[in-house]
Scaffold this motif. Sequence first.
Motif, short mmCIF file in Angstrom:
data_model
loop_
_atom_site.label_atom_id
_atom_site.label_comp_id
_atom_site.label_asym_id
_atom_site.label_seq_id
_atom_site.Cartn_x
_atom_site.Cartn_y
_atom_site.Cartn_z
N THR A 54 2.76 -5.23 8.42
CA THR A 54 3.32 -6.57 8.22
C THR A 54 2.35 -7.46 7.47
O THR A 54 2.74 -8.19 6.56
N LYS A 56 16.00 -6.66 0.00
CA LYS A 56 14.84 -6.32 -0.86
C LYS A 56 13.58 -6.14 -0.03
O LYS A 56 12.80 -5.21 -0.28
N LEU A 57 13.37 -7.00 0.96
CA LEU A 57 12.21 -6.85 1.83
C LEU A 57 12.27 -5.52 2.57
O LEU A 57 11.26 -4.82 2.69
N SER A 58 13.45 -5.18 3.03
CA SER A 58 13.64 -3.90 3.72
C SER A 58 13.36 -2.73 2.78
O SER A 58 12.66 -1.78 3.13
N LEU A 60 11.49 -2.67 0.06
CA LEU A 60 10.08 -2.60 -0.33
C LEU A 60 9.18 -2.09 0.78
O LEU A 60 8.11 -1.55 0.51
N SER A 61 9.60 -2.26 2.02
CA SER A 61 8.75 -1.83 3.14
C SER A 61 9.20 -0.52 3.76
O SER A 61 8.43 0.12 4.48
N ASP A 88 3.35 -10.69 -0.78
CA ASP A 88 4.27 -11.77 -1.10
C ASP A 88 3.61 -13.15 -1.17
O ASP A 88 4.25 -14.13 -1.55
N LEU A 137 17.68 -11.14 -0.17
CA LEU A 137 16.25 -11.22 0.13
C LEU A 137 15.87 -10.24 1.23
O LEU A 137 14.91 -9.48 1.10
N MET A 138 16.65 -10.22 2.32
CA MET A 138 16.36 -9.31 3.43
C MET A 138 16.50 -7.85 3.00
O MET A 138 15.69 -7.01 3.40
N PHE A 177 2.41 -6.51 3.81
CA PHE A 177 3.60 -7.01 3.14
C PHE A 177 3.49 -8.51 2.91
O PHE A 177 3.88 -9.02 1.84
#
Length: 150
Positions: free
Chosen positions: A110, A17-19, A21-22, A117, A14-15, A113
């Motif tokens: 932030t 993927k978040l990284s 995507l951003s 989500d 998860l982390m 993002f």
Amino acid sequence: MDTQIQFLAELNQLMDKLSFLSRDQLRVALKGYKAAEVHTIEFIGQHPDTNATTIADALYVTRGAVSKMTKRLIDRGLITRYQKPDNQKETYFQLTQQGQTIFATHERLTRQFMQRDMPVFDENPQEVAATLNFLHEYNQFLDQQVEQQK
């Protein structure tokens, strides 16, 4: 044990993927700034009248690392150090106008993002609440472990 391994693997994924995507938006908007610099700016922006000990404790780094980081941020014109009239012993940090710009840019991204989500959070309020409860308990356990390491 398998559940713990699966949980941590899912959390890491998860982390990551978040990284992913951003990453591109952050790289463009905050070009020339390292992640650790932005995290320190973010913390100072969110916590007025903060000192090196508070930053070190919150970011889980040494005071020496904070000293180096704050010196670099001061040299770059992103933060200033000051002392309060009633406490000449402690040194505090605040954002400069340039630091405020970096802080605001990071906050804006932030929010974007989080907006992206939001549907998954809106669709699963009970699961989110249960997950938050578990993460809170897990964090409290890890806080105890951190205290034992000090």
